[in-house]
Write an enzyme that holds these catalytic residues in place. Structure first.
Site, PDB file in Angstrom:
ATOM      1  N   HIS A   1      43.620  56.826  39.177  1.00 42.27           N
ATOM      2  CA  HIS A   1      43.659  56.187  40.505  1.00 42.27           C
ATOM      3  C   HIS A   1      44.962  56.470  41.237  1.00 42.27           C
ATOM      4  CE1 HIS A   1      46.104  52.599  39.319  1.00 42.27           C
ATOM      5  NE2 HIS A   1      45.446  52.674  38.183  1.00 42.27           N
TER       6      HIS A   1
ATOM      7  N   ASP B   1      51.407  54.129  36.150  1.00 43.65           N
ATOM      8  CA  ASP B   1      50.144  53.496  36.584  1.00 43.65           C
ATOM      9  C   ASP B   1      49.918  53.753  38.064  1.00 43.65           C
ATOM     10  OD1 ASP B   1      47.861  52.004  36.674  1.00 43.65           O
ATOM     11  OD2 ASP B   1      48.862  50.075  36.504  1.00 43.65           O
TER      12      ASP B   1
ATOM     13  N   GLU C   1      42.115  51.066  42.752  1.00 46.12           N
ATOM     14  CA  GLU C   1      41.759  50.476  41.449  1.00 46.12           C
ATOM     15  C   GLU C   1      42.411  49.105  41.303  1.00 46.12           C
ATOM     16  OE1 GLU C   1      42.327  49.458  37.183  1.00 46.12           O
ATOM     17  OE2 GLU C   1      43.877  49.863  38.645  1.00 46.12           O
ATOM     18  N   GLU C   2      43.672  49.012  41.756  1.00 49.09           N
ATOM     19  CA  GLU C   2      44.481  47.827  41.423  1.00 49.09           C
ATOM     20  C   GLU C   2      43.963  46.529  42.026  1.00 49.09           C
ATOM     21  OE1 GLU C   2      46.452  47.826  39.167  1.00 49.09           O
ATOM     22  OE2 GLU C   2      47.489  49.732  38.972  1.00 49.09           O
TER      23      GLU C   2
ATOM     24  N   ASP D   1      44.208  56.340  32.544  1.00 45.22           N
ATOM     25  CA  ASP D   1      44.847  55.217  33.251  1.00 45.22           C
ATOM     26  C   ASP D   1      45.488  54.258  32.259  1.00 45.22           C
ATOM     27  OD1 ASP D   1      45.665  53.387  35.124  1.00 45.22           O
ATOM     28  OD2 ASP D   1      43.700  52.452  35.362  1.00 45.22           O
TER      29      ASP D   1
ATOM     30  N   HIS E   1      53.001  47.600  36.372  1.00 46.44           N
ATOM     31  CA  HIS E   1      53.016  46.760  37.595  1.00 46.44           C
ATOM     32  C   HIS E   1      54.402  46.220  37.955  1.00 46.44           C
ATOM     33  CE1 HIS E   1      48.445  45.702  36.989  1.00 46.44           C
ATOM     34  NE2 HIS E   1      48.675  46.999  37.063  1.00 46.44           N
TER      35      HIS E   1
HETATM   36 ZN    ZN Z   1      46.048  51.670  36.470  1.00 47.71          ZN
END
Ligand code: ZN
Length: 459
Positions: A280, A292, A326-327, A354, A424
């Site tokens: 993503h 990520d 995606e998030e 991912d 994140h």
């Molecule tokens: Zn991810």
């Protein structure tokens, strides 16, 4: 009679040896190309350091779409195009403020709003804090003990799990559902311990989900670093009446138009059979999303670059898809499935990366028994590259919506020990990704795609 059996055995034996040698040689070529001639690391450098974070609906996300498309266009593919998708737009706003007031003393805490959270009132809010370890504990407390307070969810990731994703899934309900459940009991806000096994000062964001709770009844949700969570817990034990001040100004705007980025090598024998590889393109806004999922995107692009470099023309159509959103919505994955259905496409295989750009260990496979056994039988081919893990399990969030008869879906499984140090958070940056580990992941993915292409799915 006997002679012919011996001859047949020799012949078939010979064919087997030959076939193995051919695949062994292909994997050698793939790994050599990835470790000596890859573009994934410089691509990630640009995505991370020149473009930066790519939250859905942000300027960074749109720049990343154009950059990825332009890079795919340099690979001599049969098709490169953008697929429209409407995505949510959530903006963090000013830096969040959080401190505990202990008499005249203020203790500042590293916090960040959870994705999708509402703002506090402009002047912030101030309330007593009640600590819980779980949603069940919250429910047991009930409205009488929760109303008017800030609920502090402080269940750490379980360090006993060697597979850190297990520890993550055992914890993440606090982040995804904490604000919704605490809000129902009249809490004013929630503070959630970051999903991180390490003790440090980085708060980790991630999506929070209010479900069908009306906008005006939603309460702010913020993440606190693991060190912050330890200190807050300790401070509350000695000063249970202390108040916490919280201020955040995040906001959700109307959905905006964005894109999945798609590139395609048309299959030489079965153009109608599609194999997807992807990650993503969106990220959270705090770091630059190198692990990520910048890593997964550039590795997926690298698969096509490797095939081009070694002169391999897939029999089935190979499509790289860089999914948007995606998030905080999976809108890209859902839109891709919708369009695929509309066009009556036949997907035989999907591979997602991912789980970070760390050393690959193996594959997590969603398939029927026959296909799982088939993929597992390739284990010896992967042994020289230290890939040993072929397990049944979840493949990927973006390819999750894809459904076709006999489709095989696989997630790359890198070593996960350091993933949640960065996940994140503001330290998910380019310097946290190792060039060789990233390239080894791309090679493992390419190898699996090569083998799937050579050995059709079992029907
Ligand atoms: Zn991810």
């Amino acid at each position: 009679m006997k002679k012919s059996i011996v001859l047949a055995a020799l012949l078939f034996g010979g064919i087997t040896v030959f076939a193995q040698t051919k695949d062994e040689q292909a994997l050698k070529d793939i790994y050599k190309s990835s470790l000596t001639n890859a573009k994934c690391y410089p691509w990630l450098d640009h995505l991370s350091n020149t473009i930066g974070s790519r939250l859905s609906g942000s300027a960074g996300a749109e720049k990343a779409v154009l950059y990825a498309k332009a890079q795919l266009e340099t690979l001599g593919l049969n098709k490169v195009y953008l697929q429209e998708v409407m995505v949510p737009k959530w903006v963090r706003g000013e830096k969040e403020i959080g401190y505990l007031q202990l008499g005249k003393q203020k203790i500042d805490f590293p916090i960040c709003a959870l994705g999708g959270s509402v703002a506090t009132p402009k002047a912030g809010l101030n309330a007593n804090v009640i600590e819980v370890k779980s949603l069940e504990e919250l429910a047991a407390l009930g409205e009488a003990k929760v109303k008017g307070k800030i609920v502090f969810f402080n269940r750490p990731m379980n360090p006993e799990f060697v597979e850190t994703f297990k520890a993550y899934s055992g914890c993440v309900d606090q982040r995804s559902s904490g604000a919704r459940e605490a809000g129902k009991l009249g809490a004013l806000a929630v503070i959630v311990r970051s999903m991180n096994l390490r003790l440090d000062d980085f708060p980790h964001t991630g999506a929070t989900n209010y479900g069908d709770i009306a906008k005006e009844q939603r309460i702010p949700a913020t993440a606190i670093s693991t060190n912050g969570a330890e200190l807050l817990s300790k401070s509350l034990r000695t000063n249970p009446n202390a108040t916490f001040y919280l201020k955040q100004s995040c906001e959700t705007f109307a959905d905006v138009l964005s894109y999945n980025v798609v590139g395609e090598m048309t299959g030489s024998e079965h153009p109608e059979r599609i194999m997807v590889v992807g990650g993503h393109l969106d990220s959270w806004d705090l770091g630059d999303g190198s692990h990520d999922d910048g890593a997964g995107c550039v590795q997926s692009m690298e698969v096509l670059n490797i095939f081009k470099n070694i002169g391999y023309k897939p029999k089935n159509t190979l499509r790289v898809v860089l999914f948007m959103n995606e998030e905080n919505g999976v809108r890209g994955g859902k839109e891709y499935e919708k369009q695929s259905n509309k066009n009556n496409e036949n997907h035989i295989f999907a591979l997602e990366s991912d789980s970070g750009g760390f050393s690959p260990r193996g594959f997590s496979i969603e398939a029927d028994e026959a296909n799982f056994n088939k993929i597992s039988s390739w284990a010896t081919l992967f042994e020289p590259y230290l890939i040993h893990k072929f397990v049944k399990g979840h493949s990927g969030v973006d390819i999750g919506p894809l459904q076709s008869n006999h489709i095989v879906k696989v997630g790359l499984q890198p070593d996960s020990q350091r993933y949640f140090d960065y996940h994140h958070a503001a330290n998910d940056t380019f310097d946290a990704v190792n060039k060789r580990e990233l390239e080894l992941g791309a090679a493992a993915m390419t190898s699996l795609l090569y083998l799937m292409d050579q050995n059709d799915v079992v029907k």
